[in-house]
Write a protein that holds these residues in place. Structure first.
Motif, PDB file in Angstrom:
ATOM      1  N   VAL A   6       0.859  -1.187   0.000  1.00 49.04           N
ATOM      2  CA  VAL A   6       0.000   0.000   0.000  1.00 49.04           C
ATOM      3  C   VAL A   6       0.890   1.231   0.000  1.00 49.04           C
ATOM      4  CG1 VAL A   6      -1.849   1.251   1.172  1.00 49.04           C
ATOM      5  CG2 VAL A   6      -1.755  -1.261   1.311  1.00 49.04           C
ATOM      6  N   VAL A   7       0.777   2.060  -1.027  1.00 50.33           N
ATOM      7  CA  VAL A   7       1.526   3.310  -1.128  1.00 50.33           C
ATOM      8  C   VAL A   7       0.600   4.445  -0.693  1.00 50.33           C
ATOM      9  CG1 VAL A   7       2.821   4.852  -2.646  1.00 50.33           C
ATOM     10  CG2 VAL A   7       2.892   2.374  -3.021  1.00 50.33           C
ATOM     11  N   GLY A   8       1.109   5.339   0.156  1.00 52.19           N
ATOM     12  CA  GLY A   8       0.246   6.355   0.749  1.00 52.19           C
ATOM     13  C   GLY A   8      -0.504   5.790   1.935  1.00 52.19           C
ATOM     14  N   ALA A  31       4.003  -4.619   2.598  1.00 55.68           N
ATOM     15  CA  ALA A  31       4.663  -3.321   2.669  1.00 55.68           C
ATOM     16  C   ALA A  31       3.633  -2.210   2.776  1.00 55.68           C
ATOM     17  CB  ALA A  31       5.547  -3.087   1.440  1.00 55.68           C
ATOM     18  N   ALA A  32       3.977  -1.181   3.567  1.00 56.35           N
ATOM     19  CA  ALA A  32       3.148   0.016   3.711  1.00 56.35           C
ATOM     20  C   ALA A  32       4.070   1.216   3.563  1.00 56.35           C
ATOM     21  CB  ALA A  32       2.453   0.035   5.066  1.00 56.35           C
ATOM     22  N   VAL A  33       3.849   2.021   2.537  1.00 59.79           N
ATOM     23  CA  VAL A  33       4.746   3.122   2.197  1.00 59.79           C
ATOM     24  C   VAL A  33       4.220   4.432   2.769  1.00 59.79           C
ATOM     25  CG1 VAL A  33       5.714   4.489   0.306  1.00 59.79           C
ATOM     26  CG2 VAL A  33       5.556   2.007   0.096  1.00 59.79           C
ATOM     27  N   SER A  34       5.118   5.195   3.394  1.00 61.23           N
ATOM     28  CA  SER A  34       4.796   6.552   3.831  1.00 61.23           C
ATOM     29  C   SER A  34       6.037   7.410   3.707  1.00 61.23           C
ATOM     30  CB  SER A  34       4.315   6.572   5.286  1.00 61.23           C
ATOM     31  OG  SER A  34       4.225   7.907   5.760  1.00 61.23           O
ATOM     32  N   SER A  35       5.912   8.547   3.020  1.00 53.42           N
ATOM     33  CA  SER A  35       7.031   9.481   2.927  1.00 53.42           C
ATOM     34  C   SER A  35       7.196  10.290   4.210  1.00 53.42           C
ATOM     35  CB  SER A  35       6.821  10.432   1.742  1.00 53.42           C
ATOM     36  OG  SER A  35       5.613  11.167   1.905  1.00 53.42           O
ATOM     37  N   GLU A  60       9.289   4.289  -0.801  1.00 57.77           N
ATOM     38  CA  GLU A  60       9.078   3.714  -2.138  1.00 57.77           C
ATOM     39  C   GLU A  60      10.316   2.983  -2.628  1.00 57.77           C
ATOM     40  OE1 GLU A  60       7.663   6.287  -5.172  1.00 57.77           O
ATOM     41  OE2 GLU A  60       5.893   6.938  -4.046  1.00 57.77           O
ATOM     42  N   GLU A  61      11.496   3.495  -2.278  1.00 56.46           N
ATOM     43  CA  GLU A  61      12.747   2.890  -2.739  1.00 56.46           C
ATOM     44  C   GLU A  61      12.965   1.502  -2.155  1.00 56.46           C
ATOM     45  OE1 GLU A  61      12.520   6.949  -3.569  1.00 56.46           O
ATOM     46  OE2 GLU A  61      12.412   6.020  -1.568  1.00 56.46           O
TER      47      GLU A  61
END
Length: 341
Positions: A6-8, A31-35, A60-61
C-alpha cells in the motif's frame, strides 16, 4: 495467499486499505509506504491497528515485488509515480482521481492541469463491481471511483439504465471531514469545521465528470462539509419522463440491485431510517439507495448513503480485488456497520 503493498498508507484511505487487508484471509500486507513516517510503526497514525500488526512504514525505494499494489496517493500524484511503480506488481489498484476519467481533455478541465500519462488512461477498468464486474475479472489496472461520485452513480444507475429520467440532474452531496484527507490543512481544523455547514466546489466539481461518464446524464453538483467525520449522503434531484410511475421506479431499483451483495434499496414510507442514512453504514462496505417522489409531480429525489472511506474508497478497492481474483465478493468485507452510534 497474495502479497500486497500500500503506497500512501499513512493517510485515512491508506489506513482503511490496511485495516481491511489485515483482516482479509487471502492477503498478506507485505509493505506500507509513507514518505512522512518511514521506519515508524503503522499503528502510530492508525491507532486502531494496535495489536493487529507490527508492520512499520517503508519508503518507495524499499519496495520489491508484489502481487497487487494499492495506490492511496493524492490526486495528480499517481499519474507521475505510476510509470516507475507499475513494474512492481502485476495488478495496480489506484484510489486517486488520476485514472478515473477516460478522456484526457476532460481530466484537464476538471483537475486544472494536463494529464501526465494519458497513454495509460485506456488501460484502467473502473473499480466499481456493480458497473464493471465483467471487466474487473482478470483486470490488471483498476481505478476506484470517488466517494460522492460512487454514491450518486449507484443512486442514478437504475433510472438511467431504463431511461426513466430526463438528463439534467442536480447532485447535492454532504460529506464528513475525513473526505478531505489526513493533511487537509486549516479548513479542516476542529475549530473551523465544528458546527459548520461549509459549501465548497459550487461549480465544476470533479465528480461531475465521473457521474456523466458512468450515467450519461448532465449533472450539476455541489458538496457541503458537515459535522460528521465519516459518511456521505447524496441527493440527486431530477424529473421522471412523462408517464413513468412510482411503481416502475421501485421495480427498476429492485431489479438492478437484487443480486448485489453491497447495495440495499431503502425507500420506506415510515420509520426512523426510511431513506439512506450514512450513520448506520460507518465502517461497512454497504451503499444504501432509495428515492422519493413529490406528490402530483414528476420531480424525483434519488438518495444514497455510504461510508466515504469504505464503499467510497478502500472497500470498493478490496471488493474489486476480490472480483479480479475470482474470490467471493464479501471476503474481508463482512462488517455490517453499527447501531446505535
Amino acid at each position: 495467499m497474495i502479497r500486497a503493498a500500500v503506497v500512501g498508507a499513512a493517510g485515512y484511505i491508506g489506513g482503511e486499505v490496511l485495516r481491511l487487508l489485515l483482516g482479509h484471509p487471502r492477503v498478506e500486507v507485505a509493505a506500507a509506504v509513507s514518505s512522512r513516517f518511514p521506519g515508524k510503526r503503522v499503528d502510530g497514525p492508525h491507532p486502531n491497528l494496535r495489536g493487529v500488526t507490527d508492520l512499520t512504514f517503508c519508503t518507495e525505494e524499499q519496495l520489491t515485488e508484489y502481487d497487487v499494489l494499492f495506490l492511496a496517493t493524492p490526486h495528480r500524484t499517481t499519474m507521475r509515480t505510476l510509470p516507475r511503480l507499475a513494474a512492481l506488481a502485476k495488478t495496480v489498484i489506484d484510489l486517486s482521481g488520476d485514472f478515473r476519467l477516460r478522456d484526457a481533455e476532460v481530466f484537464r478541465r476538471y483537475y486544472g492541469e494536463p494529464h501526465e500519462a494519458p497513454e495509460l488512461l485506456d488501460e484502467f477498468v473502473p473499480g466499481f463491481p456493480e458497473l464493471a464486474r465483467e471487466q474487473l475479472t482478470g483486470a490488471d489496472r483498476i481505478a476506484v471511483p470517488g466517494c460522492m461520485a460512487a454514491a450518486a452513480i449507484l443512486a442514478l444507475t437504475p433510472l438511467t439504465d431504463e431511461g426513466l429520467i430526463e438528463p439534467d440532474v442536480d447532485v447535492d452531496a454532504r460529506t464528513g471531514s475525513s473526505g478531505s484527507g489526513a493533511t487537509a490543512g486549516e479548513a479542516n481544523l476542529h475549530a473551523e469545521r465544528s458546527g459548520a455547514l461549509r459549501l465548497f466546489a459550487t461549480s465544476g466539481h470533479r465528480h461531475e465528470a465521473e457521474i456523466a461518464q458512468a450515467c450519461g446524464v448532465r449533472p450539476t453538483m455541489t458538496a457541503t462539509g458537515v459535522e460528521a467525520v465519516r459518511g456521505v449522503q447524496v441527493v440527486c434531484r431530477t424529473r421522471l419522463r412523462e408517464g413513468i410511475t412510482e411503481q416502475e421506479v421501485r421495480a427498476a431499483y429492485r431489479r438492478r440491485y437484487a443480486e448485489e451483495p453491497f447495495v440495499r434499496v431503502v425507500a420506506q414510507r415510515r420509520g426512523l431510517y426510511r431513506l439512506p442514512e450514512p450513520k448506520i453504514l460507518l465502517g461497512s462496505n454497504f451503499c444504501d439507495v432509495g428515492f422519493a417522489l413529490q406528490p402530483d409531480s414528476r420531480r424525483l429525489l434519488a438518495v444514497s448513503a455510504l461510508d466515504n472511506l469504505v464503499k467510497g474508497g478502500a472497500g470498493n478497492a478490496v471488493q474489486s480485488l476480490n472480483v479480479r481474483m475470482g474470490w467471493p465478493e464479501r471476503l474481508g468485507l463482512e462488517f455490517p456497520g453499527l447501531h446505535p452510534v
